[in-house]
Design a protein around this motif. Structure first.
Motif, PDB file in Angstrom:
ATOM      1  N   PHE A   1     -41.610  -3.014 133.108  1.00  0.00           N
ATOM      2  CA  PHE A   1     -41.045  -3.198 131.782  1.00  0.00           C
ATOM      3  C   PHE A   1     -42.154  -3.595 130.811  1.00  0.00           C
ATOM      4  N   PRO A   2     -41.959  -3.329 129.518  1.00  0.00           N
ATOM      5  CA  PRO A   2     -42.947  -3.768 128.517  1.00  0.00           C
ATOM      6  C   PRO A   2     -43.125  -5.284 128.564  1.00  0.00           C
ATOM      7  N   ASP A   3     -44.297  -5.738 128.159  1.00  0.00           N
ATOM      8  CA  ASP A   3     -44.616  -7.164 128.180  1.00  0.00           C
ATOM      9  C   ASP A   3     -44.180  -7.825 126.872  1.00  0.00           C
ATOM     10  N   ASP A   4     -42.862  -7.957 126.703  1.00  0.00           N
ATOM     11  CA  ASP A   4     -42.287  -8.679 125.579  1.00  0.00           C
ATOM     12  C   ASP A   4     -41.098  -9.466 126.111  1.00  0.00           C
ATOM     13  N   ASP A   5     -40.390 -10.184 125.248  1.00  0.00           N
ATOM     14  CA  ASP A   5     -39.283 -11.027 125.708  1.00  0.00           C
ATOM     15  C   ASP A   5     -38.228 -10.229 126.469  1.00  0.00           C
ATOM     16  N   ASN A   6     -37.846  -9.063 125.945  1.00  0.00           N
ATOM     17  CA  ASN A   6     -36.829  -8.253 126.614  1.00  0.00           C
ATOM     18  C   ASN A   6     -37.325  -7.743 127.958  1.00  0.00           C
ATOM     19  N   GLY A   7     -38.549  -7.272 127.995  1.00  0.00           N
ATOM     20  CA  GLY A   7     -39.119  -6.785 129.242  1.00  0.00           C
ATOM     21  C   GLY A   7     -39.240  -7.885 130.283  1.00  0.00           C
TER      22      GLY A   7
ATOM     23  N   LEU B   1     -30.237  -3.200 138.243  1.00  0.00           N
ATOM     24  CA  LEU B   1     -30.239  -2.843 136.828  1.00  0.00           C
ATOM     25  C   LEU B   1     -29.837  -1.401 136.582  1.00  0.00           C
ATOM     26  N   SER B   2     -29.498  -0.677 137.635  1.00  0.00           N
ATOM     27  CA  SER B   2     -29.006   0.691 137.452  1.00  0.00           C
ATOM     28  C   SER B   2     -27.484   0.715 137.303  1.00  0.00           C
ATOM     29  N   GLN B   3     -26.852  -0.437 137.501  1.00  0.00           N
ATOM     30  CA  GLN B   3     -25.406  -0.565 137.386  1.00  0.00           C
ATOM     31  C   GLN B   3     -25.039  -1.256 136.074  1.00  0.00           C
TER      32      GLN B   3
ATOM     33  N   VAL C   1     -25.386  -0.454 131.047  1.00  0.00           N
ATOM     34  CA  VAL C   1     -26.517  -0.435 131.965  1.00  0.00           C
ATOM     35  C   VAL C   1     -27.677  -1.071 131.203  1.00  0.00           C
ATOM     36  N   PRO C   2     -28.253  -2.147 131.726  1.00  0.00           N
ATOM     37  CA  PRO C   2     -29.239  -2.898 130.966  1.00  0.00           C
ATOM     38  C   PRO C   2     -30.655  -2.296 131.013  1.00  0.00           C
ATOM     39  N   GLY C   3     -30.784  -1.101 130.502  1.00  0.00           N
ATOM     40  CA  GLY C   3     -32.099  -0.499 130.374  1.00  0.00           C
ATOM     41  C   GLY C   3     -32.829  -1.084 129.184  1.00  0.00           C
ATOM     42  N   TYR C   4     -34.130  -1.066 129.232  1.00  0.00           N
ATOM     43  CA  TYR C   4     -34.934  -1.659 128.161  1.00  0.00           C
ATOM     44  C   TYR C   4     -34.589  -1.061 126.803  1.00  0.00           C
ATOM     45  N   ASP C   5     -34.610   0.268 126.698  1.00  0.00           N
ATOM     46  CA  ASP C   5     -34.342   0.916 125.406  1.00  0.00           C
ATOM     47  C   ASP C   5     -32.935   0.626 124.910  1.00  0.00           C
ATOM     48  N   ALA C   6     -31.968   0.588 125.827  1.00  0.00           N
ATOM     49  CA  ALA C   6     -30.580   0.308 125.436  1.00  0.00           C
ATOM     50  C   ALA C   6     -30.427  -1.124 124.930  1.00  0.00           C
ATOM     51  N   ILE C   7     -31.086  -2.068 125.588  1.00  0.00           N
ATOM     52  CA  ILE C   7     -31.040  -3.470 125.163  1.00  0.00           C
ATOM     53  C   ILE C   7     -31.655  -3.616 123.774  1.00  0.00           C
ATOM     54  N   VAL C   8     -32.838  -3.029 123.578  1.00  0.00           N
ATOM     55  CA  VAL C   8     -33.522  -3.129 122.285  1.00  0.00           C
ATOM     56  C   VAL C   8     -32.682  -2.501 121.183  1.00  0.00           C
ATOM     57  N   ALA C   9     -32.102  -1.334 121.453  1.00  0.00           N
ATOM     58  CA  ALA C   9     -31.286  -0.648 120.441  1.00  0.00           C
ATOM     59  C   ALA C   9     -30.057  -1.481 120.075  1.00  0.00           C
ATOM     60  N   LYS C  10     -29.381  -2.049 121.061  1.00  0.00           N
ATOM     61  CA  LYS C  10     -28.182  -2.851 120.795  1.00  0.00           C
ATOM     62  C   LYS C  10     -28.550  -4.129 120.055  1.00  0.00           C
ATOM     63  N   GLU C  11     -29.633  -4.767 120.462  1.00  0.00           N
ATOM     64  CA  GLU C  11     -30.048  -5.995 119.799  1.00  0.00           C
ATOM     65  C   GLU C  11     -30.439  -5.725 118.344  1.00  0.00           C
TER      66      GLU C  11
END
Length: 127
Positions: A3-9, A22-24, A75-85
């Protein structure tokens, strides 16, 4: 998975390291904070009308602000989390608020121990 090296990652990495799949789809709680109760209540009304989230409003004494918890099954994917946030932060800003992170409960639907914290295993336990 990296994952990227930021808070979400870092949060996603910690979840993965803790053994979460995390695939569920999981229930992810996003936190929106507001200084004024009326702003929080107006935002809550709009979020409730949109029916995309389960929402709850509380006063958070630790930060002295009104806090909406918007729960989303995803599904808590990085891009999905960032987009929702990002979308929720843009929404909250319309009511003089902002997002204040996200998280997941340790136990989710389907966890074999969910809701049974008092269970004690013996030699014949199938938990």
């Amino acid at each position: 998975m990296q994952f990227p090296d930021d808070d979400n990652g870092q949060m996603l990495q910690a979840m993965q390291d803790a053994g979460m799949d995390l695939s569920q789809a999981l229930v992810v709680d996003f936190f929106l904070v507001f200084a004024e109760q009326r702003d929080a209540e107006s935002a809550l009304e709009d979020l409730t009308a949109a029916a995309e989230h389960e929402v709850e409003l509380n006063f958070n004494e630790d930060i002295d602000k009104w806090e909406i918890t918007a729960s989303v099954k995803m599904v808590p994917g990085y891009d999905a989390i960032v987009a929702k946030e990002t979308a929720l932060n843009d929404f909250a800003m319309q009511f003089d608020g902002m997002t204040d992170g996200w998280g997941v409960m340790q136990h989710q639907d389907g966890d074999e121990f969910a809701g049974d914290d008092e269970h004690e295993c013996d030699e014949h336990c199938h938990y």
